[in-house]
Design a protein around this motif. Structure first.
Motif, PDB file in Angstrom:
ATOM      1  N   ARG A 159      30.178  -1.948  -6.259  1.00 34.87           N
ATOM      2  CA  ARG A 159      31.612  -1.817  -6.545  1.00 34.87           C
ATOM      3  C   ARG A 159      32.080  -0.406  -6.240  1.00 34.87           C
ATOM      4  NH1 ARG A 159      30.438  -5.384 -10.886  1.00 34.87           N
ATOM      5  NH2 ARG A 159      30.051  -3.639 -12.315  1.00 34.87           N
ATOM      6  N   TYR A 160      31.257   0.585  -6.612  1.00 37.49           N
ATOM      7  CA  TYR A 160      31.627   1.973  -6.325  1.00 37.49           C
ATOM      8  C   TYR A 160      31.661   2.223  -4.820  1.00 37.49           C
ATOM      9  CZ  TYR A 160      31.337   7.015  -5.860  1.00 37.49           C
ATOM     10  OH  TYR A 160      31.576   8.309  -5.487  1.00 37.49           O
ATOM     11  N   ILE A 161      30.650   1.769  -4.086  1.00 38.21           N
ATOM     12  CA  ILE A 161      30.571   2.008  -2.646  1.00 38.21           C
ATOM     13  C   ILE A 161      31.755   1.376  -1.930  1.00 38.21           C
ATOM     14  CG2 ILE A 161      29.245   1.481  -0.555  1.00 38.21           C
ATOM     15  CD1 ILE A 161      26.700   1.651  -2.360  1.00 38.21           C
ATOM     16  N   ARG A 162      32.042   0.126  -2.258  1.00 35.74           N
ATOM     17  CA  ARG A 162      33.089  -0.610  -1.542  1.00 35.74           C
ATOM     18  C   ARG A 162      34.489  -0.229  -1.998  1.00 35.74           C
ATOM     19  NH1 ARG A 162      29.093  -5.251  -1.660  1.00 35.74           N
ATOM     20  NH2 ARG A 162      28.457  -5.503   0.520  1.00 35.74           N
ATOM     21  N   SER A 163      34.590   0.509  -3.101  1.00 33.24           N
ATOM     22  CA  SER A 163      35.917   0.937  -3.571  1.00 33.24           C
ATOM     23  C   SER A 163      36.449   2.141  -2.810  1.00 33.24           C
ATOM     24  CB  SER A 163      35.857   1.279  -5.071  1.00 33.24           C
ATOM     25  OG  SER A 163      35.115   2.482  -5.281  1.00 33.24           O
ATOM     26  N   GLN A 164      35.608   2.762  -1.978  1.00 29.53           N
ATOM     27  CA  GLN A 164      36.040   3.946  -1.236  1.00 29.53           C
ATOM     28  C   GLN A 164      37.048   3.560  -0.154  1.00 29.53           C
ATOM     29  OE1 GLN A 164      34.852   6.889  -2.594  1.00 29.53           O
ATOM     30  NE2 GLN A 164      34.054   5.331  -4.009  1.00 29.53           N
ATOM     31  N   GLN A 165      37.872   4.529   0.243  1.00 33.62           N
ATOM     32  CA  GLN A 165      39.044   4.235   1.060  1.00 33.62           C
ATOM     33  C   GLN A 165      38.712   3.742   2.468  1.00 33.62           C
ATOM     34  OE1 GLN A 165      41.613   7.664   1.023  1.00 33.62           O
ATOM     35  NE2 GLN A 165      42.508   7.124  -0.957  1.00 33.62           N
ATOM     36  N   ASP A 166      37.724   4.370   3.116  1.00 35.93           N
ATOM     37  CA  ASP A 166      37.434   3.983   4.495  1.00 35.93           C
ATOM     38  C   ASP A 166      35.928   3.959   4.694  1.00 35.93           C
ATOM     39  OD1 ASP A 166      36.565   6.686   4.883  1.00 35.93           O
ATOM     40  OD2 ASP A 166      38.602   7.288   5.405  1.00 35.93           O
ATOM     41  N   GLU A 167      35.492   3.626   5.918  1.00 31.54           N
ATOM     42  CA  GLU A 167      34.058   3.468   6.180  1.00 31.54           C
ATOM     43  C   GLU A 167      33.294   4.769   6.039  1.00 31.54           C
ATOM     44  OE1 GLU A 167      33.201   1.494   9.825  1.00 31.54           O
ATOM     45  OE2 GLU A 167      33.594  -0.510   8.981  1.00 31.54           O
ATOM     46  N   ASN A 168      33.910   5.891   6.397  1.00 30.63           N
ATOM     47  CA  ASN A 168      33.224   7.175   6.247  1.00 30.63           C
ATOM     48  C   ASN A 168      32.926   7.468   4.777  1.00 30.63           C
ATOM     49  OD1 ASN A 168      33.185   7.769   9.004  1.00 30.63           O
ATOM     50  ND2 ASN A 168      35.172   8.781   8.943  1.00 30.63           N
ATOM     51  N   ASP A 169      33.925   7.214   3.919  1.00 26.45           N
ATOM     52  CA  ASP A 169      33.723   7.438   2.485  1.00 26.45           C
ATOM     53  C   ASP A 169      32.725   6.434   1.915  1.00 26.45           C
ATOM     54  OD1 ASP A 169      35.477   9.550   2.506  1.00 26.45           O
ATOM     55  OD2 ASP A 169      37.183   8.391   1.767  1.00 26.45           O
ATOM     56  N   GLN A 170      32.757   5.205   2.407  1.00 25.76           N
ATOM     57  CA  GLN A 170      31.796   4.205   1.947  1.00 25.76           C
ATOM     58  C   GLN A 170      30.375   4.585   2.333  1.00 25.76           C
ATOM     59  OE1 GLN A 170      32.953   0.290   3.277  1.00 25.76           O
ATOM     60  NE2 GLN A 170      34.912   0.348   2.186  1.00 25.76           N
ATOM     61  N   LEU A 171      30.219   5.105   3.552  1.00 23.74           N
ATOM     62  CA  LEU A 171      28.894   5.525   3.994  1.00 23.74           C
ATOM     63  C   LEU A 171      28.386   6.689   3.143  1.00 23.74           C
ATOM     64  CD1 LEU A 171      26.553   5.311   6.016  1.00 23.74           C
ATOM     65  CD2 LEU A 171      27.804   6.890   7.497  1.00 23.74           C
ATOM     66  N   GLU A 172      29.257   7.652   2.845  1.00 24.64           N
ATOM     67  CA  GLU A 172      28.849   8.777   2.009  1.00 24.64           C
ATOM     68  C   GLU A 172      28.452   8.292   0.616  1.00 24.64           C
ATOM     69  OE1 GLU A 172      30.516  13.029   0.219  1.00 24.64           O
ATOM     70  OE2 GLU A 172      31.507  12.089   1.939  1.00 24.64           O
ATOM     71  N   ALA A 173      29.215   7.350   0.056  1.00 22.38           N
ATOM     72  CA  ALA A 173      28.882   6.807  -1.262  1.00 22.38           C
ATOM     73  C   ALA A 173      27.546   6.075  -1.226  1.00 22.38           C
ATOM     74  CB  ALA A 173      29.996   5.871  -1.732  1.00 22.38           C
ATOM     75  N   PHE A 174      27.301   5.333  -0.136  1.00 22.18           N
ATOM     76  CA  PHE A 174      26.025   4.637   0.031  1.00 22.18           C
ATOM     77  C   PHE A 174      24.867   5.628   0.047  1.00 22.18           C
ATOM     78  CE2 PHE A 174      22.575   3.133   2.683  1.00 22.18           C
ATOM     79  CZ  PHE A 174      22.382   1.826   2.300  1.00 22.18           C
ATOM     80  N   ILE A 236      23.915  20.204   1.456  1.00 22.84           N
ATOM     81  CA  ILE A 236      23.326  21.352   2.141  1.00 22.84           C
ATOM     82  C   ILE A 236      24.270  21.806   3.238  1.00 22.84           C
ATOM     83  CG2 ILE A 236      21.361  22.207   3.468  1.00 22.84           C
ATOM     84  CD1 ILE A 236      19.640  20.157   2.041  1.00 22.84           C
ATOM     85  N   ASP A 237      24.769  20.866   4.001  1.00 21.77           N
ATOM     86  CA  ASP A 237      25.895  21.084   4.907  1.00 21.77           C
ATOM     87  C   ASP A 237      26.725  19.812   4.852  1.00 21.77           C
ATOM     88  OD1 ASP A 237      24.723  19.174   6.631  1.00 21.77           O
ATOM     89  OD2 ASP A 237      23.811  20.700   7.906  1.00 21.77           O
ATOM     90  N   LYS A 238      27.764  19.723   5.665  1.00 26.25           N
ATOM     91  CA  LYS A 238      28.671  18.583   5.553  1.00 26.25           C
ATOM     92  C   LYS A 238      28.019  17.259   5.917  1.00 26.25           C
ATOM     93  CE  LYS A 238      30.580  19.129  10.242  1.00 26.25           C
ATOM     94  NZ  LYS A 238      30.079  17.829  10.727  1.00 26.25           N
ATOM     95  N   ASP A 239      26.864  17.301   6.566  1.00 25.07           N
ATOM     96  CA  ASP A 239      26.199  16.087   7.022  1.00 25.07           C
ATOM     97  C   ASP A 239      24.962  15.713   6.216  1.00 25.07           C
ATOM     98  OD1 ASP A 239      27.994  15.750   9.203  1.00 25.07           O
ATOM     99  OD2 ASP A 239      26.877  17.244  10.356  1.00 25.07           O
ATOM    100  N   HIS A 240      24.597  16.495   5.206  1.00 26.55           N
ATOM    101  CA  HIS A 240      23.365  16.240   4.458  1.00 26.55           C
ATOM    102  C   HIS A 240      23.613  16.383   2.959  1.00 26.55           C
ATOM    103  CE1 HIS A 240      21.780  17.193   8.453  1.00 26.55           C
ATOM    104  NE2 HIS A 240      20.699  16.519   8.112  1.00 26.55           N
ATOM    105  N   CYS A 241      23.392  15.287   2.220  1.00 25.40           N
ATOM    106  CA  CYS A 241      23.471  15.341   0.768  1.00 25.40           C
ATOM    107  C   CYS A 241      22.060  15.432   0.194  1.00 25.40           C
ATOM    108  CB  CYS A 241      24.196  14.119   0.215  1.00 25.40           C
ATOM    109  SG  CYS A 241      23.433  12.512   0.582  1.00 25.40           S
ATOM    110  N   VAL A 242      21.977  15.992  -1.010  1.00 23.55           N
ATOM    111  CA  VAL A 242      20.683  16.179  -1.646  1.00 23.55           C
ATOM    112  C   VAL A 242      20.829  15.879  -3.132  1.00 23.55           C
ATOM    113  CG1 VAL A 242      21.058  18.655  -2.003  1.00 23.55           C
ATOM    114  CG2 VAL A 242      18.718  17.780  -1.916  1.00 23.55           C
TER     115      VAL A 242
END
Length: 295
Positions: A159-174, A236-242
């Protein structure tokens, strides 16, 4: 390099920006244990070899910094679940974990003793870490990829992942959820072999940043909230979460400044003392391995 308040270390190494010279390889491979050297030689690609080598060097440098043990006297073993641990006896209790994905290898560590954390309910603090590159290159539409991954997340997480506004935000949530799960299972040493739907995170902070750490995500296991667990998240940068999973770390420890520090090879081997003789034949074999295509 120094320990942060509470006895913590957070390091990141840019693997994509490191193409070791022959001298680097000769030095680095003399600073790991014989069984580690043999294990690393089995990697097919240089990328995987480099990442694992850096992980071993980060472990050794962290323990040296945290405990004062002589660099070449530090001895690592692996527990029954394959997680590395410090075999040396001493007054300090340390725990650490490494991970690599995308362009980074990371280490999260803590030490009890001195300024390090005290125990909670008589239990030693433990740590796990995971890093993920926020990208999708699977070829299928993202929605189809999510469908195939359905069994890896709880209903609340989806529900949290799919509630994001667009695919980029959904991918980040995933990726955030996946990173959190990995940090937890790496802490407890079970691997991604359990029913991941039973490991359910609630994410509260909408965005991550490179200059601050959020610690408000919570975890339920089999629908029961877990006590004595805390989770750090940052970029760490805009493309890597930790994500860092901490068990039995006192609630009054301020973790908000535990951003990952980028370290280079020179810093990593500072104060080194070789464990093994220089092995030119071994390094010739490593140099012959190919790199994968890295963006």
């Amino acid at each position: 390099m120094s320990l942060r308040p509470g006895g913590h270390v957070r390091w990141a190494f840019d693997l994509a920006g490191w193409r070791p010279t022959v001298a680097d390889l000769l030095l680095a491979t003399s600073c790991i244990q014989p069984e580690e050297k043999q294990r690393l030689a089995k990697f097919v690609f240089r990328d995987d070899f480099n990442a694992s080598l850096i992980g071993r060097l980060m472990m050794r440098q962290f323990v040296h910094l945290a405990t004062g043990l002589h660099y070449d006297r530090i001895e690592f073993g692996r527990d029954l679940k394959g997680k590395p641990f410090l075999k040396n006896d001493g007054i300090y209790a340390v725990d650490f974990n490494v991970s690599h994905q995308g362009r980074y290898a990371v280490l999260a560590g803590l030490v009890q003793g001195g300024d390090g954390p005290t125990v909670v309910d008589g239990k030693q603090p433990r740590i796990g870490v995971d890093v993920m590159k926020i990208e999708y290159g699977g070829g299928k539409p993202l929605g189809e990829f999510f469908r195939l991954m359905n069994r890896n997340f709880s209903d609340e997480e989806w529900r949290y992942i799919r509630s994001q506004q667009d695919e980029n935000d959904q991918l980040e949530a995933f990726m955030r959820n996946w990173c959190l799960k990995e940090s937890y299972v790496k802490n407890v040493g079970i691997g991604i072999t359990v029913d991941l739907r039973k490991i359910s995170f609630s994410i509260r902070s909408q965005r991550l940043d490179t200059k601050s750490v959020v610690c408000d995500s919570t975890l339920k296991l089999n629908d029961d909230p877990l006590r004595n667990w805390r989770f750090e998240e940052s970029l760490i940068d805009k493309d890597h979460c930790v994500a860092v999973a901490l068990e039995n770390v006192p609630a009054d420890n301020d973790l908000s400044s535990n951003c990952f520090q980028i370290i280079d090879f020179t810093t990593l081997v500072e104060g080194h003392k070789p464990l093994l003789a220089i092995d030119e034949i071994y390094c010739d074999g490593i140099i012959g391995k190919e790199y994968k295509n890295v963006k």
